[in-house]
Design an enzyme around this catalytic site. Structure first.
Site, PDB file in Angstrom:
ATOM      1  N   THR A  93      -7.752  40.005 -15.884  1.00 19.98           N
ATOM      2  CA  THR A  93      -7.892  39.656 -17.300  1.00 19.98           C
ATOM      3  C   THR A  93      -9.337  39.891 -17.722  1.00 19.98           C
ATOM      4  OG1 THR A  93      -6.124  38.047 -17.275  1.00 19.98           O
ATOM      5  CG2 THR A  93      -7.933  37.575 -18.763  1.00 19.98           C
ATOM      6  N   ARG A 142       7.046  34.075 -20.723  1.00 24.56           N
ATOM      7  CA  ARG A 142       5.915  33.254 -20.256  1.00 24.56           C
ATOM      8  C   ARG A 142       4.605  33.614 -20.982  1.00 24.56           C
ATOM      9  NH1 ARG A 142       0.617  34.123 -17.943  1.00 24.56           N
ATOM     10  NH2 ARG A 142       0.103  32.285 -16.726  1.00 24.56           N
ATOM     11  N   GLY A 169       0.414  32.641 -21.074  1.00 26.43           N
ATOM     12  CA  GLY A 169      -0.673  31.973 -20.335  1.00 26.43           C
ATOM     13  C   GLY A 169      -1.656  31.301 -21.273  1.00 26.43           C
ATOM     14  N   ASP A 170      -2.844  31.056 -20.763  1.00 25.55           N
ATOM     15  CA  ASP A 170      -3.879  30.347 -21.513  1.00 25.55           C
ATOM     16  C   ASP A 170      -4.643  31.236 -22.492  1.00 25.55           C
ATOM     17  OD1 ASP A 170      -4.806  31.669 -19.125  1.00 25.55           O
ATOM     18  OD2 ASP A 170      -6.774  30.791 -19.496  1.00 25.55           O
ATOM     19  N   THR A 205     -10.405  32.884 -17.081  1.00 26.00           N
ATOM     20  CA  THR A 205      -9.513  33.713 -16.266  1.00 26.00           C
ATOM     21  C   THR A 205      -9.051  32.910 -15.054  1.00 26.00           C
ATOM     22  OG1 THR A 205      -9.326  35.656 -14.861  1.00 26.00           O
ATOM     23  CG2 THR A 205     -11.546  34.784 -15.168  1.00 26.00           C
ATOM     24  N   GLY A 206      -7.774  33.014 -14.750  1.00 29.52           N
ATOM     25  CA  GLY A 206      -7.204  32.254 -13.641  1.00 29.52           C
ATOM     26  C   GLY A 206      -5.748  31.997 -13.933  1.00 29.52           C
ATOM     27  N   GLY A 237      -3.042  30.638 -15.701  1.00 34.06           N
ATOM     28  CA  GLY A 237      -3.109  30.089 -17.050  1.00 34.06           C
ATOM     29  C   GLY A 237      -2.510  28.710 -17.225  1.00 34.06           C
TER      30      GLY A 237
HETATM   31  N1  ASP Z   1      -5.240  33.635 -17.340  1.00 34.03           N
HETATM   32  C1  ASP Z   1      -4.299  34.720 -17.308  1.00 34.03           C
HETATM   33  C2  ASP Z   1      -2.897  34.187 -17.513  1.00 34.03           C
HETATM   34  O1  ASP Z   1      -2.557  33.179 -16.926  1.00 34.03           O
HETATM   35  C3  ASP Z   1      -4.320  35.501 -16.037  1.00 34.03           C
HETATM   36  C4  ASP Z   1      -5.677  35.980 -15.551  1.00 34.03           C
HETATM   37  O2  ASP Z   1      -6.703  35.374 -15.816  1.00 34.03           O
HETATM   38  O3  ASP Z   1      -5.718  37.023 -14.886  1.00 34.03           O
HETATM   39  O4  ASP Z   1      -2.144  34.829 -18.206  1.00 34.03           O
END
Ligand code: ASP
Length: 310
Positions: free
Chosen positions: A177, A205, A207-208, A228-229, A231
């Site tokens: 991301t 789905r 994410g954040d 990033t992580g 979500g």
């Molecule tokens: N935060 C993103 C999500 O959960 C994924 C990522 O950071 O790579 O969609």
């Protein structure tokens, strides 16, 4: 004295040193540097932090190395559903988009939603329809196809697993991301994030990334954040807004507030990842609790910094 600064990320996760060749490391670093440059070109001419974070994220969306725009990961159905958000800290205006397909630069659509839709978050087919109306650039499926990403999906498609694309520990490449945060010479903060989400995600789905206050947040009183992580943890911890509140109501510094979220609260919940943050003085914090995070920063009058590992 007025100053400017910008920070970017290209995803956090299990980025295994032994599995990335020096040439690949160089490719990532060049792409990160180019994105910083795109943002700095705007900031040094007196442009806005909002334009700068958009330009930096568009540069990363156009690069197939990262999980956003062109390099977005595959859903369970073998499609691409992208999320993006942008926010400015002066008036707390924000725009976000979720679950869109075939949009070349989702962050540009998020910006257009902020500027022209009267809404904050548009999703799915409605967002695509708005994009067509606003003459946003679309690309064919082939533009988003990469054999490597397809193989990532095939490895886990028949399971219930979803994966942070940069955490596939048996794969030779890591992606992620993307996001940017910036301060401009007028003292305004902005943040932006863009993603394809998690490989093998299903059922719409989200994410954040497009959730204002979770993966993306900006407030001139405190800071601008891009996360990033995984979500789900970032949504539950309302990471961006929580950092801002720790600064505004508890008087924590940017560094202390980011540490509290990334190294304490997220770890207690079991959430892996990182974030980039900038405050109104141009201080930058880029913490992560995973093995690595593609990241970089550029402050007025200082050298470019681009790093992957701790
Ligand atoms: N935060 C993103 C999500 O959960 C994924 C990522 O950071 O790579 O969609």
């Amino acid at each position: 004295m007025s100053t400017y600064a910008i920070a970017i990320h290209g995803g956090a996760g299990t980025i295994n040193k032994d599995l990335i060749t020096p040439k690949e490391q160089q490719d990532y670093k060049s792409a990160l540097r180019a994105a910083l440059q795109a943002g700095e070109d705007i900031l040094k001419d007196g442009g806005s932090s909002l334009d700068a974070v958009q330009a930096a994220v568009m540069s990363l969306e156009d690069c197939p190395l990262f999980n956003a725009g062109r390099g977005a990961v595959f859903t369970h159905e073998g499609t691409h559903e992208m999320d993006a958000a942008i926010m400015e800290g002066k008036g707390l205006n924000a725009g976000a988009v979720s679950g869109v397909s075939n949009i070349k630069n989702p962050v540009q659509l998020a910006r257009t939603i902020m500027d022209h839709s009267g809404s904050v978050l548009l999703a799915g087919e409605g967002a695509n329809e708005f994009a067509r109306k606003m003459n946003i650039t679309f690309e064919e499926d082939a533009y988003f196809f990469s054999q490597y990403r397809y193989d990532q999906l095939m490895k886990i498609r028949d399971t219930d697993m979803v994966k942070l694309d940069h955490s596939v520990s048996d794969a030779p490449k890591k992606f992620g991301t993307v996001g940017a945060v910036a301060l401009d010479i007028n003292g305004n903060l902005a943040a932006s994030t863009s993603t394809g989400g998690l490989t093998n995600k299903r059922f719409g789905r989200i994410g954040d990334t497009p959730i204002i206050g979770a993966g993306t947040y900006a407030n001139n009183k405190t800071c601008a954040i891009s996360c990033t992580g995984v979500g789900e943890f970032y949504i539950r911890a309302v990471v961006g807004h929580d950092i801002s509140c720790l600064m505004e109501y508890k008087g924590l510094s940017l560094e202390q507030a980011c540490h509290e979220l990334v190294q304490v609260k997220l770890i207690e919940l079991g959430g892996e990842g990182g974030l980039i943050a900038i405050d109104s003085k141009g201080n930058i914090s880029m913490p992560f609790n995973s093995e690595g995070m593609y990241r970089g920063m550029k402050k007025a009058g200082e050298d470019f910094v681009v790093e992957i590992y701790a």
